[in-house]
Design a protein around this motif. Structure first.
Motif, short mmCIF file in Angstrom:
data_model
loop_
_atom_site.label_atom_id
_atom_site.label_comp_id
_atom_site.label_asym_id
_atom_site.label_seq_id
_atom_site.Cartn_x
_atom_site.Cartn_y
_atom_site.Cartn_z
N CYS A 15 7.60 9.66 13.68
CA CYS A 15 8.51 8.60 13.25
C CYS A 15 9.94 8.86 13.71
O CYS A 15 10.77 7.95 13.67
N CYS A 36 5.32 15.00 6.76
CA CYS A 36 6.60 14.34 6.99
C CYS A 36 6.97 13.50 5.77
O CYS A 36 6.15 12.71 5.29
N ASN A 38 8.81 11.00 5.59
CA ASN A 38 8.97 9.58 5.94
C ASN A 38 7.64 8.89 6.25
O ASN A 38 7.33 7.84 5.70
N CYS A 39 6.82 9.49 7.14
CA CYS A 39 5.60 8.82 7.59
C CYS A 39 4.33 9.55 7.17
O CYS A 39 3.23 9.12 7.52
#
Ligand SMILES: [Zn+2]
Length: 120
Positions: A15, A36, A38-39
């Motif tokens: 990402c 991660c 975020n993703c």
């Protein structure tokens, strides 16, 4: 070029926004995010995955040692002056946390497989 910037900023290869490490400070050791934030990309592909990052770290340290030696050589009279050695060791000690992080990030990037669009 963007991926190199992502790599040196120690971001997720998928990402490019999530941090690979918990701590942002360059000269501090820190824990890695297994996934991660975020993703949810899995950074730890398999147990013992980061043993290979030691080889990357070794290459980085050799390159930094040679660069430090060549830069210091300008300031000394002799070609191979042993007084350069403490400078090389000092630079390696200062950069070791960043080497640790960067070598792991390089290792993650080496094994990241982009999903290519289907041609069918
Ligand atoms: Zn990510």
């Amino acid at each position: 070029m963007k991926s190199l910037k992502t790599l040196f900023k120690l971001k997720c290869p998928k990402c490019t926004k999530g941090d690979v490490f918990e701590n942002h400070k360059i000269f501090r050791y820190s824990k890695m995010h297994t996934y991660c934030p975020n993703c949810n990309y899995n950074n730890m592909i398999e147990p013992g995955f980061f043993y290979g990052a030691m080889y990357v770290s070794y290459i980085l340290m050799v390159a930094e040692s040679m660069a430090t030696f060549l830069i210091c050589q300008v300031f000394f009279d002799q070609n191979f002056d042993l007084r350069i050695f403490p400078f090389v060791v000092g630079i390696l000690l200062i950069l070791s946390p960043y080497n640790y992080k960067l070598s792991r990030a390089i290792w993650i990037f080496m094994f990241y497989k982009k999903k290519l669009p289907n041609k069918n």
